[in-house]
Design a protein around this motif. Structure first.
Motif, PDB file in Angstrom:
ATOM      1  N   SER A  19       0.854  -1.185   0.000  1.00  0.00           N
ATOM      2  CA  SER A  19       0.000   0.000   0.000  1.00  0.00           C
ATOM      3  C   SER A  19       0.892   1.239   0.000  1.00  0.00           C
ATOM      4  CB  SER A  19      -0.900   0.016   1.234  1.00  0.00           C
ATOM      5  OG  SER A  19      -0.128   0.272   2.405  1.00  0.00           O
ATOM      6  N   GLN A  75      -8.135  -6.610   1.491  1.00  0.00           N
ATOM      7  CA  GLN A  75      -7.653  -5.484   2.293  1.00  0.00           C
ATOM      8  C   GLN A  75      -7.750  -5.750   3.792  1.00  0.00           C
ATOM      9  OE1 GLN A  75     -10.250  -2.811  -0.323  1.00  0.00           O
ATOM     10  NE2 GLN A  75      -8.658  -1.412   0.375  1.00  0.00           N
ATOM     11  N   ASP A  98      -4.382   1.898  -0.059  1.00  0.00           N
ATOM     12  CA  ASP A  98      -4.439   0.546  -0.629  1.00  0.00           C
ATOM     13  C   ASP A  98      -4.786   0.627  -2.113  1.00  0.00           C
ATOM     14  OD1 ASP A  98      -4.597   0.249   2.155  1.00  0.00           O
ATOM     15  OD2 ASP A  98      -6.131  -1.299   2.074  1.00  0.00           O
TER      16      ASP A  98
END
Length: 267
Positions: A19, A75, A98
């Motif tokens: 990320s 995620q 992300d």
């Protein structure tokens, strides 16, 4: 790509990408690449509060068949979250890095055309897709660029420009297809999306197309789901119950809509 190559299944790869947080998260994802050589357009597919599901894979299937690379991140695993109203990130904004980490991963992939990357998301992922359409969030990570096309699904439209962190306006120069269900109990009013767009500048409103799916609840495109959940964001912030129910006909229509939208916007 030839007709014979299009009939071959997409190759499946399990990958991780960082990320764009100050301290990056290592996010696992499923990457699918259509058969054949060259560079393909790509679509990032973002799950909802419950976490990864068969819903995302259904869209990946039809997009792969149409010649798109797809990336489906998990995620929540990187954060040790279980999903649901109590097991998701506390704020929507914290997942935006992300989204742009995923885009950077796709842009660097040898099978992806970096100029043709779109994003779609569902519920919580739909919110992230909405935020990525705004310059205030996009320009932190991709100044001078943007996703080529954005397709948020049932992103609790009532929240925008009413709840802090859900500001929506000054949009990037890209088409947005906003899909909601007529029976979605987060908005509790099928005209909420129309009111949201009506309150935008003419320039921003012109970038948005609305599609309200008839007889469709929240998560209408998630195979097998038929539950009632409680969420403080339900019923325009009053809280309470939300019906989540699969509608196979609406899902099939949405799959075709996604292929058409991204094909026309990026190919």
């Amino acid at each position: 790509m030839t007709t014979d190559e299009m009939k071959l299944p997409a190759s499946l790869h399990y990958v991780t990408f960082p990320s764009l947080h100050e301290t990056p998260l290592a996010i696992a994802a499923r990457l699918r690449v259509p058969a054949g050589g060259g560079r393909f357009p790509a679509v990032l597919i973002l799950h909802g509060s419950a976490g990864p599901s068969a819903r995302e894979g259904g869209y990946a299937d039809v997009l792969n068949a149409a010649g798109f690379v797809t990336l489906e991140p998990d995620q929540w695993a990187a954060r040790g979250l279980k999903g649901g109203a109590e097991g998701r990130p506390k704020t929507m904004v914290e997942t935006v890095p992300d989204v742009y980490g995923a885009r950077a991963f796709l842009a660097a992939h040898p099978s992806v055309d970096a100029e043709r990357i779109g994003v779609m998301g569902f519920s919580f992922g739909g919110v992230a897709s909405m935020l990525a359409a705004t310059r205030v969030h996009n320009d932190q990570f991709l100044p001078g660029g943007s996703f080529r096309a954005l397709m948020p699904f049932y992103p609790a439209a009532w929240t925008y420009n009413r709840v802090p962190g859900f500001e929506f306006g000054d949009l990037v120069d890209a088409p947005v297809l906003l899909v909601t269900g007529a029976l979605d109990q987060y908005d509790n009013d099928p005209d909420v999306t129309k009111k949201l767009v009506a309150g935008l500048s003419a320039s921003d409103a012109g970038k948005i197309t609305l599609k309200v799916m008839a007889e469709a609840h929240h998560c209408f495109d998630m195979p097998g789901v038929d539950v009632v959940v409680s969420d403080p964001y339900a019923n325009q912030g009053k809280g309470g119950s939300v019906v989540m129910r699969h509608n196979p006909a609406a899902m099939a229509e949405a799959h075709k809509l996604a292929v058409k939208f991204f094909s026309e916007s990026m190919c």
